[in-house]
Each structure stands twice: as structure tokens, then as C-alpha cells.
Design an enzyme around this catalytic site. Sequence first.
Site, PDB file in Angstrom:
ATOM      1  CG  ASP A   1      -5.491   2.740   0.767  1.00  0.00           C
ATOM      2  OD1 ASP A   1      -6.447   1.980   0.549  1.00  0.00           O
ATOM      3  OD2 ASP A   1      -4.471   2.393   1.392  1.00  0.00           O
TER       4      ASP A   1
ATOM      5  CB  SER B   1      -0.902   0.012   1.237  1.00  0.00           C
ATOM      6  OG  SER B   1      -1.583   1.247   1.332  1.00  0.00           O
TER       7      SER B   1
ATOM      8  CG  MET C   1     -11.564   3.886   1.487  1.00  0.00           C
ATOM      9  SD  MET C   1     -10.244   3.797   2.731  1.00  0.00           S
ATOM     10  CE  MET C   1      -8.805   3.841   1.656  1.00  0.00           C
TER      11      MET C   1
ATOM     12  N   GLY D   1      -9.253   4.918   6.895  1.00  0.00           N
ATOM     13  CA  GLY D   1      -8.946   6.334   7.030  1.00  0.00           C
ATOM     14  C   GLY D   1      -7.486   6.634   7.260  1.00  0.00           C
TER      15      GLY D   1
ATOM     16  N   GLY E   1       1.061  -2.120   4.289  1.00  0.00           N
ATOM     17  CA  GLY E   1       1.700  -0.816   4.171  1.00  0.00           C
ATOM     18  C   GLY E   1       2.879  -0.640   5.096  1.00  0.00           C
ATOM     19  CB  SER E   2       3.027   0.257   8.690  1.00  0.00           C
ATOM     20  OG  SER E   2       2.141   1.342   8.593  1.00  0.00           O
TER      21      SER E   2
ATOM     22  CG  MET F   1      -8.482   7.661   2.060  1.00  0.00           C
ATOM     23  SD  MET F   1      -7.622   7.665   3.652  1.00  0.00           S
ATOM     24  CE  MET F   1      -6.779   6.079   3.595  1.00  0.00           C
TER      25      MET F   1
ATOM     26  CG  HIS G   1      -4.161  -1.319  -1.817  1.00  0.00           C
ATOM     27  ND1 HIS G   1      -5.278  -2.014  -2.232  1.00  0.00           N
ATOM     28  CD2 HIS G   1      -4.589  -0.451  -0.853  1.00  0.00           C
ATOM     29  CE1 HIS G   1      -6.331  -1.606  -1.551  1.00  0.00           C
ATOM     30  NE2 HIS G   1      -5.946  -0.647  -0.707  1.00  0.00           N
TER      31      HIS G   1
ATOM     32  CG  MET H   1     -12.014  -1.902   4.848  1.00  0.00           C
ATOM     33  SD  MET H   1     -10.406  -1.558   4.085  1.00  0.00           S
ATOM     34  CE  MET H   1      -9.565  -0.657   5.396  1.00  0.00           C
TER      35      MET H   1
ATOM     36  CG  ASP I   1      -6.209  -2.186   3.280  1.00  0.00           C
ATOM     37  OD1 ASP I   1      -5.229  -2.022   4.014  1.00  0.00           O
ATOM     38  OD2 ASP I   1      -6.640  -1.306   2.507  1.00  0.00           O
ATOM     39  N   GLY I   2      -5.359  -3.721   6.399  1.00  0.00           N
ATOM     40  CA  GLY I   2      -5.350  -3.056   7.690  1.00  0.00           C
ATOM     41  C   GLY I   2      -4.627  -3.839   8.762  1.00  0.00           C
TER      42      GLY I   2
ATOM     43  CG  HIS J   1      -9.757   0.774  -0.947  1.00  0.00           C
ATOM     44  ND1 HIS J   1      -9.229   0.573   0.314  1.00  0.00           N
ATOM     45  CD2 HIS J   1     -11.100   0.856  -0.768  1.00  0.00           C
ATOM     46  CE1 HIS J   1     -10.214   0.539   1.200  1.00  0.00           C
ATOM     47  NE2 HIS J   1     -11.355   0.723   0.565  1.00  0.00           N
TER      48      HIS J   1
END
Length: 227
Positions: A34, A7, A67, A141, A196-197, A36, A32, A136, A174-175, A65
Amino acid sequence: MVQIAPSILAADFANLGGAIRLVESAGAEVIHVDVMDGHFVPNITMGPPVVASIRKVTSLPLDVHLMIDDPDAYIQPFVDAGADWISVHVETCHHLDRTLQLIRSCGAKPGVVLNPATSLSTLDEALRLVEYVLIMTVNPGFGGQRFLPYTLEKVQRLRKVIQHKGLSAKIEVDGGVSLENVPELVKSGANILVIGSQIFGDPDPAAAVKKLKALAERSAVDPQSLA
């Protein structure tokens, strides 16, 4: 096969092209993205121009994605920018069938997204229309959140529903996906891991991709090896 989808929300935007090339060279299969809008979720990220820039530096599928409150208005612009997959939240679509058909007609693979507390029953009629379902595993967010354990059982139930209906939809999560929960997620039925992280927060993102990929493959092929 389990796919690793880094991500870019967690990447260094000052060197986004370099970050994407690095994870692609390490074996990532999907990028990916995101998106928003500051309305549906409490954050603002990127639009079609950023996707168009990313498209120039990678041949990997771009998984966008959305959002956002009005996804229909942005599907064609994101496809024109280079999106290969587009997923929309069931919570934002007044006419989900129409939105998913629009994604496919624009030339992208349609996906649908469920927030952690949204019931799988909302997909009863739409599951046949999608290529993948994104579960999710945090409230959307912001990146870097902690994985919500109860979503694991949701992945398990979705896999059973897909198998029972004889469908081929993939399950994306995801998350908070990390080395600690990848084995359980894969064993539960996840096919695509958005991370991601754990990747871009590592001093060596390429090594992180390789480690996660190897762990996911071991979990899928021989779960007992991780016991």
C-alpha cells in the site's frame, strides 16, 4: 483459484524481510504493498526504495496499490523498483485509459481501484483494459478497519458484469478481510484476498495464512461444506 495477498502495511517494519519470507513459505501467492501520499488518503507509507528492498527477499508478485494523487509520475519508478502489478484509483485518474496503458507499457499488470462508495459504472469503458479490479471494502488510508458489509453486493455485481462481457479480469478485495467474511467474499466472486491484520496480527502469521488459504479454497470448491 483464490490467491492470498498479505498486506505488509500490517507487518513489523523492523523485520519486514522476515515477515515476507514467513508468509511466502506458508503459501501466500502475492505480496500487497500500500502506497499512500498523505493527500489522496490521510496517511503516508512507503515509496520505491522500500519496494526495491522487498524485491530482494521474495520472488512473489509485488502488487503495488497506489493511493496517491499523481500516479502517472510514479508508475515507472515503482516498476523499476520491482512492482509486478500496479493498481490506480479511478478517483485520481483524469485520463484513466492513458494511465492503464502506461502501466502496461512499463511492463506491469494494470489494475483499477474503486473506493467503497464509487460506482461500478465508472469502469464501463475501462474494464477491458485491466487485469484486475480492486474493490475497497473499507475507506482507504489505514489498516485494521472494519469491513463494510454493503461492498459484498458490489463484488457480486462486478462478477456478473465481468462474466456478461466475457472478460477475464480478476476481482481483488482489500479491507477488513477476515476468517468471518472470507467465505462470503469468495462465493461472491473475489479471486484475490488482501489481508493484513488477520495475518500479521496473529501470533503465528504462517498458520494464519494456511488457515485463510484452506478456508478460501473450501469456499470456492464446495460452498455447501461451509453451510
